[in-house]
Design a protein around this motif. Structure first.
Motif, PDB file in Angstrom:
ATOM      1  N   SER A 125       1.160  -1.261   0.193  1.00  0.00           N
ATOM      2  CA  SER A 125      -0.324  -0.127  -0.101  1.00  0.00           C
ATOM      3  C   SER A 125       1.211   1.245  -0.047  1.00  0.00           C
ATOM      4  O   SER A 125       0.573   2.109  -0.841  1.00  0.00           O
ATOM      5  N   ILE A 126       1.970   1.014   0.626  1.00  0.00           N
ATOM      6  CA  ILE A 126       3.098   2.548   0.368  1.00  0.00           C
ATOM      7  C   ILE A 126       4.381   1.879   0.341  1.00  0.00           C
ATOM      8  O   ILE A 126       4.554   3.388  -0.754  1.00  0.00           O
ATOM      9  N   PHE A 127       5.087   1.872   0.191  1.00  0.00           N
ATOM     10  CA  PHE A 127       6.537   1.347  -0.575  1.00  0.00           C
ATOM     11  C   PHE A 127       6.542   0.318  -1.621  1.00  0.00           C
ATOM     12  O   PHE A 127       7.089   0.755  -2.075  1.00  0.00           O
ATOM     13  N   ALA A 128       5.367   0.454  -2.160  1.00  0.00           N
ATOM     14  CA  ALA A 128       5.478  -0.426  -3.395  1.00  0.00           C
ATOM     15  C   ALA A 128       4.893   0.565  -4.459  1.00  0.00           C
ATOM     16  O   ALA A 128       4.880   2.154  -4.189  1.00  0.00           O
ATOM     17  N   LEU A 129       4.294   0.329  -5.496  1.00  0.00           N
ATOM     18  CA  LEU A 129       3.717   1.426  -6.695  1.00  0.00           C
ATOM     19  C   LEU A 129       3.199   2.593  -6.676  1.00  0.00           C
ATOM     20  O   LEU A 129       3.196   3.912  -6.469  1.00  0.00           O
ATOM     21  N   PRO A 130       2.128   2.860  -4.704  1.00  0.00           N
ATOM     22  CA  PRO A 130       1.524   4.127  -4.626  1.00  0.00           C
ATOM     23  C   PRO A 130       2.637   4.958  -4.456  1.00  0.00           C
ATOM     24  O   PRO A 130       2.192   5.798  -4.321  1.00  0.00           O
ATOM     25  N   GLY A 131       2.868   4.610  -3.325  1.00  0.00           N
ATOM     26  CA  GLY A 131       4.358   5.058  -2.825  1.00  0.00           C
ATOM     27  C   GLY A 131       5.457   6.114  -4.112  1.00  0.00           C
ATOM     28  O   GLY A 131       5.322   7.460  -3.314  1.00  0.00           O
ATOM     29  N   ILE A 132       5.645   5.281  -4.284  1.00  0.00           N
ATOM     30  CA  ILE A 132       6.755   5.795  -5.509  1.00  0.00           C
ATOM     31  C   ILE A 132       5.597   6.491  -6.729  1.00  0.00           C
ATOM     32  O   ILE A 132       6.781   7.692  -7.076  1.00  0.00           O
ATOM     33  N   THR A 133       4.584   6.402  -7.063  1.00  0.00           N
ATOM     34  CA  THR A 133       4.413   7.270  -7.677  1.00  0.00           C
ATOM     35  C   THR A 133       3.386   7.971  -7.086  1.00  0.00           C
ATOM     36  O   THR A 133       3.745   9.603  -7.868  1.00  0.00           O
ATOM     37  N   GLY A 154      -9.610  11.174  -7.599  1.00  0.00           N
ATOM     38  CA  GLY A 154      -9.225   9.450  -7.151  1.00  0.00           C
ATOM     39  C   GLY A 154      -8.860   9.456  -5.690  1.00  0.00           C
ATOM     40  O   GLY A 154      -7.688   8.997  -5.384  1.00  0.00           O
ATOM     41  N   ALA A 155      -9.097  10.465  -4.992  1.00  0.00           N
ATOM     42  CA  ALA A 155      -8.149  10.943  -3.548  1.00  0.00           C
ATOM     43  C   ALA A 155      -8.877  10.033  -2.257  1.00  0.00           C
ATOM     44  O   ALA A 155      -6.842  10.355  -2.113  1.00  0.00           O
ATOM     45  N   ALA A 156      -9.299   9.361  -2.739  1.00  0.00           N
ATOM     46  CA  ALA A 156      -9.146   8.014  -1.350  1.00  0.00           C
ATOM     47  C   ALA A 156      -8.062   7.404  -1.896  1.00  0.00           C
ATOM     48  O   ALA A 156      -9.071   6.124  -1.787  1.00  0.00           O
ATOM     49  N   GLY A 157      -8.288   6.887  -3.157  1.00  0.00           N
ATOM     50  CA  GLY A 157      -7.262   6.062  -3.603  1.00  0.00           C
ATOM     51  C   GLY A 157      -6.103   5.962  -3.416  1.00  0.00           C
ATOM     52  O   GLY A 157      -5.733   6.213  -2.354  1.00  0.00           O
ATOM     53  N   LYS A 298       3.193  10.346   9.928  1.00  0.00           N
ATOM     54  CA  LYS A 298       2.217  11.338   8.677  1.00  0.00           C
ATOM     55  C   LYS A 298       0.946  10.727   7.639  1.00  0.00           C
ATOM     56  O   LYS A 298       0.231  11.067   7.472  1.00  0.00           O
ATOM     57  N   ILE A 299       1.809   9.050   7.672  1.00  0.00           N
ATOM     58  CA  ILE A 299       1.184   8.456   6.692  1.00  0.00           C
ATOM     59  C   ILE A 299       0.050   7.678   7.127  1.00  0.00           C
ATOM     60  O   ILE A 299       0.751   7.031   7.635  1.00  0.00           O
ATOM     61  N   LYS A 300      -1.671   7.773   6.373  1.00  0.00           N
ATOM     62  CA  LYS A 300      -2.226   6.647   7.173  1.00  0.00           C
ATOM     63  C   LYS A 300      -2.802   6.276   5.728  1.00  0.00           C
ATOM     64  O   LYS A 300      -2.735   6.431   4.692  1.00  0.00           O
ATOM     65  N   TYR A 301      -2.858   4.717   5.032  1.00  0.00           N
ATOM     66  CA  TYR A 301      -3.388   3.468   4.505  1.00  0.00           C
ATOM     67  C   TYR A 301      -5.004   2.825   4.835  1.00  0.00           C
ATOM     68  O   TYR A 301      -4.133   2.686   5.915  1.00  0.00           O
ATOM     69  N   ARG A 302      -5.203   1.998   3.845  1.00  0.00           N
ATOM     70  CA  ARG A 302      -6.401   1.490   4.816  1.00  0.00           C
ATOM     71  C   ARG A 302      -5.902  -0.053   3.324  1.00  0.00           C
ATOM     72  O   ARG A 302      -5.709   0.593   1.746  1.00  0.00           O
ATOM     73  N   ALA A 303      -5.846  -0.952   2.850  1.00  0.00           N
ATOM     74  CA  ALA A 303      -5.656  -2.240   2.430  1.00  0.00           C
ATOM     75  C   ALA A 303      -7.367  -2.600   1.967  1.00  0.00           C
ATOM     76  O   ALA A 303      -7.923  -3.022   3.455  1.00  0.00           O
ATOM     77  N   PHE A 320     -13.342   0.583 -11.249  1.00  0.00           N
ATOM     78  CA  PHE A 320     -14.828   1.176 -12.132  1.00  0.00           C
ATOM     79  C   PHE A 320     -15.464   1.356 -11.314  1.00  0.00           C
ATOM     80  O   PHE A 320     -16.278   2.155 -11.351  1.00  0.00           O
ATOM     81  N   THR A 321     -16.394   0.385 -10.567  1.00  0.00           N
ATOM     82  CA  THR A 321     -17.073   0.886  -9.006  1.00  0.00           C
ATOM     83  C   THR A 321     -16.683   1.916  -8.487  1.00  0.00           C
ATOM     84  O   THR A 321     -17.754   1.763  -7.909  1.00  0.00           O
ATOM     85  N   GLY A 322     -15.615   2.261  -8.082  1.00  0.00           N
ATOM     86  CA  GLY A 322     -15.040   2.887  -6.452  1.00  0.00           C
ATOM     87  C   GLY A 322     -15.038   2.288  -5.394  1.00  0.00           C
ATOM     88  O   GLY A 322     -15.422   2.348  -5.099  1.00  0.00           O
ATOM     89  N   GLU A 323     -15.587   0.099  -5.984  1.00  0.00           N
ATOM     90  CA  GLU A 323     -16.166  -0.307  -4.106  1.00  0.00           C
ATOM     91  C   GLU A 323     -14.855  -0.550  -3.785  1.00  0.00           C
ATOM     92  O   GLU A 323     -14.994  -1.130  -2.510  1.00  0.00           O
ATOM     93  N   ASN A 324     -13.555  -0.515  -4.249  1.00  0.00           N
ATOM     94  CA  ASN A 324     -12.315  -0.552  -3.694  1.00  0.00           C
ATOM     95  C   ASN A 324     -12.626   0.193  -2.564  1.00  0.00           C
ATOM     96  O   ASN A 324     -12.256   1.548  -3.236  1.00  0.00           O
ATOM     97  N   LYS A 325     -11.952   0.466  -0.912  1.00  0.00           N
ATOM     98  CA  LYS A 325     -11.586   0.983  -0.392  1.00  0.00           C
ATOM     99  C   LYS A 325     -10.028   0.743  -0.218  1.00  0.00           C
ATOM    100  O   LYS A 325      -9.814   0.016   0.717  1.00  0.00           O
ATOM    101  N   GLY A 326      -9.589   1.747  -0.063  1.00  0.00           N
ATOM    102  CA  GLY A 326      -8.244   1.424  -0.523  1.00  0.00           C
ATOM    103  C   GLY A 326      -7.068   1.026  -1.393  1.00  0.00           C
ATOM    104  O   GLY A 326      -7.907   0.109  -2.529  1.00  0.00           O
ATOM    105  N   LYS A 327      -6.111   0.753  -1.249  1.00  0.00           N
ATOM    106  CA  LYS A 327      -5.562  -0.154  -1.818  1.00  0.00           C
ATOM    107  C   LYS A 327      -6.153  -1.592  -2.296  1.00  0.00           C
ATOM    108  O   LYS A 327      -6.065  -2.588  -0.990  1.00  0.00           O
TER     109      LYS A 327
END
Ligand SMILES: NC(=O)c1ccc[n+]([C@@H]2O[C@H](COP(=O)([O-])OP(=O)(O)OC[C@H]3O[C@@H](n4cnc5c(N)ncnc54)[C@H](OP(=O)(O)O)[C@@H]3O)[C@@H](O)[C@H]2O)c1
Length: 332
Positions: A125-133, A154-157, A298-303, A320-327
């Motif tokens: 959620s943090i140190f892989a693709l999302p964080g480096i991106t 896509g601010a909650a993604g 300073k960083i929170k995440y949800r998987a 597409f549906t936006g039903e993912n809540k977090g990573k």
């Protein structure tokens, strides 16, 4: 003889939801190792919107598509269970592009060891693709300054939620665009964004005016969609638009028209797209930039964790549906 499960891409999507007929689930024999190889048991794999591009036939992109008949591409995290490689030993935790399969045989190319004593979900959620991106896009492209205002779609993604928290930590005013009131509540009340807009509500232009009468200096674009034009209309002079993704278009046969360039001229905007494979050599520097924000709390995440390899297929539709809540992560 032992076997494991893998999922191959056998057909390309042609718009609309991802369906089972695009894939075949196969059973493979656990391979024997040659000198210089090791075998990884993958424990969690990451689902990413980039997969829609990898499934498409487009060869004019930043990475070749997955060939039909090949294992579907994905990154993941696992444990070395057998090794004839001098640098990787049994028990090492590793990440890499292991694909939709339970085991992965490799010579180590593109594989990285994970030393941080964090759960798999936190790493992905943090140190892989999302964080480096988030780090590359916000800091190296956006060049934010304290006191500026950023708007993030896509601010909650996975990516957007990190961008917002990093920007907030650096003294920016942070506005998030999301698709549900629950996500709006989460980014404002849990993550500390200054305000949120639900793009599925009415009067978006009036809402943008009310929330940020000062306009936007930075725009971190993850989605596209109709709000894009309204945001570009409200960019300040010398604003920067960081184009990370366009998920509103990934399931469409034809992409939507973009905003007119007149505002690019009038406001002297810089618009820059980027993709992370161009920056893989800079990953150590990006992680060095990101890590202090994480260790200082300073960083929170949800998987959002799905169970079992086959759940990957339908799981992609949650983007597409936006039903993912977090990573979005699949536990194998
Ligand atoms: N450039 C790169 O190297 C790179 C690397 C990683 C990711 N990305 C891109 O960054 C973006 C975010 O990726 P992520 O992994 O963090 O995914 P994510 O934001 O966790 O999930 C995708 C979200 O997009 C939103 N969405 C779906 N359809 C939409 C639509 N029609 N209009 C507006 N929003 C829509 C949904 O949230 P709501 O409920 O809020 O609608 C959904 O939850 C994607 O476009 C991805 O391709 C780019």
């Amino acid at each position: 003889m032992s076997y494991f499960k893998a999922i191959n891409l056998v057909k390309r999507p042609s718009g609309g939801p991802i369906t089972n007929d695009l894939f075949e689930v196969v059973s493979k024999e656990i391979p024997k190792l040659s000198q210089g190889e090791f075998l990884v048991k993958q424990n969690h794999l990451s689902l990413d919107p980039a997969m829609f591009g990898w499934m498409s036939p487009d060869t004019n992109s930043y990475i070749p598509p997955v060939a039909l008949g090949d294992v579907m591409r994905s990154s993941g995290i696992g444990e070395v269970v057998e090794s004839k490689h001098p640098d990787f030993k049994v028990g090492d935790r590793v990440t890499g592009l292991m694909g939709w399969q339970e085991y992965y045989l490799t010579d180590g190319q593109g594989m990285n060891k994970v030393e941080a004593p964090l759960p798999d979900e936190a790493i992905l959620s943090i140190f892989a693709l999302p964080g480096i991106t988030a780090t590359q896009g916000l800091f190296n492209i956006g060049k934010p300054k304290a006191g500026e205002t950023i708007i993030i779609t896509g601010a909650a993604g996975s990516v957007g939620s990190l961008v917002g928290q990093l920007a907030k930590a650096d003294g920016l005013t942070v506005i998030g665009v999301v698709g549900t009131d629950e996500k709006a509540d989460w980014i404002v009340n849990e993550l500390g964004f200054d305000a949120a807009i639900n793009y599925k509500s009415d009067n978006l232009a009036a809402q943008l005016e009310e929330i940020a009468p000062q306009g936007f200096d930075l725009y971190f674009e993850n989605t596209g969609g109709p709000i894009q034009n309204l945001i570009i209309d409200r960019m300040n002079a010398h604003g920067r638009v960081i184009v990370c993704g366009m998920i509103a278009d990934y399931s469409k046969a034809e992409p939507s028209p973009g905003p007119n360039w007149i505002n690019v001229v009038k406001r002297r905007l810089t618009i820059q797209g980027f993709t992370m494979p161009d920056h893989f050599a800079e990953v150590p520097a990006l992680l060095a930039k990101l890590t202090p924000y994480v260790t200082s709390g300073k960083i929170k995440y949800r998987a959002h964790v799905l169970e079992g390899l086959e759940s990957s297929i339908d799981g992609l539709n949650l983007f597409f549906t936006g039903e993912n809540k977090g990573k979005l992560i699949v536990k194998l």
